[in-house]
Write a protein that holds these residues in place. Structure first.
Motif, PDB file in Angstrom:
ATOM      1  N   MET A   1     -13.635  -0.049   7.621  1.00 40.12           N
ATOM      2  CA  MET A   1     -13.528   0.614   6.318  1.00 40.12           C
ATOM      3  C   MET A   1     -13.965  -0.300   5.166  1.00 40.12           C
ATOM      4  O   MET A   1     -13.859   0.066   4.003  1.00 40.12           O
ATOM      5  CB  MET A   1     -12.079   1.076   6.094  1.00 40.12           C
ATOM      6  CG  MET A   1     -11.641   2.194   7.026  1.00 40.12           C
ATOM      7  SD  MET A   1     -12.581   3.716   6.751  1.00 40.12           S
ATOM      8  CE  MET A   1     -11.925   4.218   5.146  1.00 40.12           C
TER       9      MET A   1
ATOM     10  N   ASN B   1       0.834  -1.211   0.000  1.00 41.74           N
ATOM     11  CA  ASN B   1       0.000   0.000   0.000  1.00 41.74           C
ATOM     12  C   ASN B   1       0.866   1.258   0.000  1.00 41.74           C
ATOM     13  O   ASN B   1       0.434   2.321   0.414  1.00 41.74           O
ATOM     14  CB  ASN B   1      -0.996   0.000   1.162  1.00 41.74           C
ATOM     15  CG  ASN B   1      -0.309  -0.002   2.497  1.00 41.74           C
ATOM     16  OD1 ASN B   1       0.913   0.047   2.557  1.00 41.74           O
ATOM     17  ND2 ASN B   1      -1.073  -0.039   3.565  1.00 41.74           N
TER      18      ASN B   1
ATOM     19  N   HIS C   1      -7.022   4.064  -2.858  1.00 39.12           N
ATOM     20  CA  HIS C   1      -6.750   2.621  -2.889  1.00 39.12           C
ATOM     21  C   HIS C   1      -6.410   2.091  -1.499  1.00 39.12           C
ATOM     22  O   HIS C   1      -6.779   0.975  -1.151  1.00 39.12           O
ATOM     23  CB  HIS C   1      -5.641   2.319  -3.894  1.00 39.12           C
ATOM     24  CG  HIS C   1      -6.063   2.598  -5.301  1.00 39.12           C
ATOM     25  ND1 HIS C   1      -6.868   1.742  -6.015  1.00 39.12           N
ATOM     26  CD2 HIS C   1      -5.842   3.669  -6.099  1.00 39.12           C
ATOM     27  CE1 HIS C   1      -7.112   2.263  -7.207  1.00 39.12           C
ATOM     28  NE2 HIS C   1      -6.506   3.426  -7.284  1.00 39.12           N
ATOM     29  N   ARG C   2      -5.716   2.930  -0.714  1.00 42.38           N
ATOM     30  CA  ARG C   2      -5.380   2.500   0.656  1.00 42.38           C
ATOM     31  C   ARG C   2      -6.630   2.219   1.481  1.00 42.38           C
ATOM     32  O   ARG C   2      -6.611   1.387   2.376  1.00 42.38           O
ATOM     33  CB  ARG C   2      -4.568   3.588   1.365  1.00 42.38           C
ATOM     34  CG  ARG C   2      -3.097   3.504   1.056  1.00 42.38           C
ATOM     35  CD  ARG C   2      -2.294   4.335   2.035  1.00 42.38           C
ATOM     36  NE  ARG C   2      -0.921   4.403   1.557  1.00 42.38           N
ATOM     37  CZ  ARG C   2      -0.241   5.522   1.373  1.00 42.38           C
ATOM     38  NH1 ARG C   2      -0.821   6.691   1.641  1.00 42.38           N
ATOM     39  NH2 ARG C   2       0.987   5.496   0.942  1.00 42.38           N
ATOM     40  N   GLN C   3      -7.712   2.948   1.204  1.00 39.79           N
ATOM     41  CA  GLN C   3      -8.954   2.712   1.949  1.00 39.79           C
ATOM     42  C   GLN C   3      -9.438   1.279   1.772  1.00 39.79           C
ATOM     43  O   GLN C   3     -10.168   0.755   2.609  1.00 39.79           O
ATOM     44  CB  GLN C   3     -10.054   3.668   1.469  1.00 39.79           C
ATOM     45  CG  GLN C   3      -9.850   5.099   1.915  1.00 39.79           C
ATOM     46  CD  GLN C   3     -10.906   6.015   1.297  1.00 39.79           C
ATOM     47  OE1 GLN C   3     -12.010   5.592   0.993  1.00 39.79           O
ATOM     48  NE2 GLN C   3     -10.545   7.276   1.119  1.00 39.79           N
ATOM     49  N   LYS C   4      -9.071   0.672   0.662  1.00 38.40           N
ATOM     50  CA  LYS C   4      -9.534  -0.692   0.373  1.00 38.40           C
ATOM     51  C   LYS C   4      -8.544  -1.750   0.843  1.00 38.40           C
ATOM     52  O   LYS C   4      -8.731  -2.936   0.600  1.00 38.40           O
ATOM     53  CB  LYS C   4      -9.785  -0.839  -1.142  1.00 38.40           C
ATOM     54  CG  LYS C   4     -11.019  -0.078  -1.596  1.00 38.40           C
ATOM     55  CD  LYS C   4     -12.246  -0.738  -0.997  1.00 38.40           C
ATOM     56  CE  LYS C   4     -13.537  -0.008  -1.192  1.00 38.40           C
ATOM     57  NZ  LYS C   4     -14.582  -0.579  -0.296  1.00 38.40           N
ATOM     58  N   MET C   5      -7.439  -1.298   1.474  1.00 42.03           N
ATOM     59  CA  MET C   5      -6.463  -2.235   2.030  1.00 42.03           C
ATOM     60  C   MET C   5      -6.370  -1.981   3.530  1.00 42.03           C
ATOM     61  O   MET C   5      -5.808  -0.973   3.955  1.00 42.03           O
ATOM     62  CB  MET C   5      -5.074  -1.977   1.429  1.00 42.03           C
ATOM     63  CG  MET C   5      -4.880  -2.474   0.034  1.00 42.03           C
ATOM     64  SD  MET C   5      -3.111  -2.313  -0.356  1.00 42.03           S
ATOM     65  CE  MET C   5      -3.104  -2.771  -2.079  1.00 42.03           C
ATOM     66  N   GLY C   6      -6.948  -2.867   4.323  1.00 39.60           N
ATOM     67  CA  GLY C   6      -6.811  -2.721   5.774  1.00 39.60           C
ATOM     68  C   GLY C   6      -5.409  -3.133   6.188  1.00 39.60           C
ATOM     69  O   GLY C   6      -4.884  -4.112   5.661  1.00 39.60           O
TER      70      GLY C   6
ATOM     71  N   MET D   1      -6.899  -7.524   3.626  1.00 40.64           N
ATOM     72  CA  MET D   1      -6.303  -7.166   4.918  1.00 40.64           C
ATOM     73  C   MET D   1      -4.829  -7.565   4.905  1.00 40.64           C
ATOM     74  O   MET D   1      -4.487  -8.705   4.560  1.00 40.64           O
ATOM     75  CB  MET D   1      -7.020  -7.892   6.056  1.00 40.64           C
ATOM     76  CG  MET D   1      -8.427  -7.397   6.326  1.00 40.64           C
ATOM     77  SD  MET D   1      -8.490  -5.851   7.287  1.00 40.64           S
ATOM     78  CE  MET D   1      -8.103  -6.439   8.931  1.00 40.64           C
TER      79      MET D   1
ATOM     80  N   ALA E   1      -9.705  -1.628  11.083  1.00 42.13           N
ATOM     81  CA  ALA E   1      -9.441  -1.799   9.646  1.00 42.13           C
ATOM     82  C   ALA E   1     -10.692  -2.343   8.940  1.00 42.13           C
ATOM     83  O   ALA E   1     -11.036  -1.909   7.842  1.00 42.13           O
ATOM     84  CB  ALA E   1      -8.256  -2.739   9.445  1.00 42.13           C
TER      85      ALA E   1
ATOM     86  N   PRO F   1     -12.627  -3.133   3.812  1.00 46.35           N
ATOM     87  CA  PRO F   1     -11.546  -3.292   2.831  1.00 46.35           C
ATOM     88  C   PRO F   1     -11.746  -4.516   1.936  1.00 46.35           C
ATOM     89  O   PRO F   1     -12.502  -5.427   2.283  1.00 46.35           O
ATOM     90  CB  PRO F   1     -10.309  -3.484   3.723  1.00 46.35           C
ATOM     91  CG  PRO F   1     -10.850  -4.148   4.952  1.00 46.35           C
ATOM     92  CD  PRO F   1     -12.215  -3.542   5.168  1.00 46.35           C
ATOM     93  N   ASP F   2     -11.055  -4.517   0.801  1.00 44.60           N
ATOM     94  CA  ASP F   2     -11.054  -5.686  -0.085  1.00 44.60           C
ATOM     95  C   ASP F   2      -9.998  -6.693   0.341  1.00 44.60           C
ATOM     96  O   ASP F   2     -10.069  -7.871  -0.022  1.00 44.60           O
ATOM     97  CB  ASP F   2     -10.756  -5.256  -1.534  1.00 44.60           C
ATOM     98  CG  ASP F   2     -11.894  -4.434  -2.116  1.00 44.60           C
ATOM     99  OD1 ASP F   2     -13.028  -4.554  -1.605  1.00 44.60           O
ATOM    100  OD2 ASP F   2     -11.646  -3.669  -3.065  1.00 44.60           O
TER     101      ASP F   2
END
Length: 250
Positions: free
Chosen positions: A163, A58, A85-90, A168, A160, A165-166
């Motif tokens: 949010m 990320n 994009h970071r929002q989708k990566m916890g 983790m 995390a 995420p897609d």
């Protein structure tokens, strides 16, 4: 695993991270794919590049060269809005990184309100559901300093998750915990895996790796030395580096 047309969610190509000119090669050409719903566990000796690789996914670490494609977008491209994009990566770190001046509830609601534009009521409802899930709904008004290490790490994980995420990313999530608290964090991670959450986990917990991973990636000296399902990795590896490592940790 719910693979749809290969379902690749993360793909790195020839990822390098060099320091001090090129004298230190933390990553020296790492190419890897992660499929949606897959649990990939990265193991290896200290200093092998595992955490650097995870933090590169990320862009907490900016790679020297190579590409990272997440959800079909090359996030190393300068024109990409990396925060989106970071929002989708916890991301869950070794040291919980909770905001000490906020209550547990505040920690869980600030990003969803700010970034996902949830109303306070919706953010609170989502937070309380997540707290119930980990049995900590009675700690909503507590501050992080009042929690045990295991409680803090479970809060960090559900923060995390708040949010939605897609994927983790876990960077040695249990290594700062007292031994008796490791189990409660690993149990939560096992639940997430069972529900189909895509996870990339750097860990020393070999029992977890054996039980939960779809694939184990062994890194040494900034490169991937071996990738295999746990059944093969733990019992059948022919690689001397892997054997040497397993002799020490098992």
């Amino acid at each position: 695993m719910n693979d749809n047309n290969n379902g690749i969610i993360i793909e790195t190509h020839d990822l390098k991270k060099h320091y001090k000119g090129h004298s230190i090669r933390a990553l020296d050409g790492v190419s890897m794919q992660v499929r949606r719903g897959e649990v990939v566990v990265i193991v290896g000796p200290s200093g092998s590049g595992k955490s650097t690789f995870l933090r590169s996914l990320n862009l907490l670490e900016m790679p020297t060269s190579g590409s990272i494609v997440f959800n079909g977008v090359d996030i190393t491209d300068k024109h990409v809005n990396i925060n989106r994009h970071r929002q989708k990566m916890g991301m869950v770190f070794q040291h919980f990184n909770l905001f000490p001046h906020m209550t547990v509830l505040g920690n869980l609601t600030s990003a969803p309100m700010k970034l996902l534009k949830l109303s306070k009521e919706d953010a609170n409802n989502r937070a309380m559901q997540l707290l119930k899930r980990v049995g900590l709904d009675d700690r909503a008004d507590a501050y992080p300093a009042m929690l045990s290490g295991g409680q803090k790490q479970r809060i960090a994980i559900i923060r995390a998750l708040a949010m939605q995420p897609d994927v983790m990313l876990f960077d040695e999530p249990t290594s700062a915990l007292d031994p008796e608290m490791v189990g409660e964090v690993l149990d939560l991670m096992k639940e997430l895996a069972a529900e189909g959450m895509t996870m990339v986990v750097v860990t020393h917990e070999m029992g977890f790796a054996r039980e939960v991973a779809d694939r184990i990636v062994f890194m040494a000296d900034g490169v991937i030395v071996e990738e295999a399902p746990p059944s093969e990795f733990f019992t059948n590896s022919q690689n001397p580096r892997v054997k040497q490592f397993l002799d020490k940790v098992l």
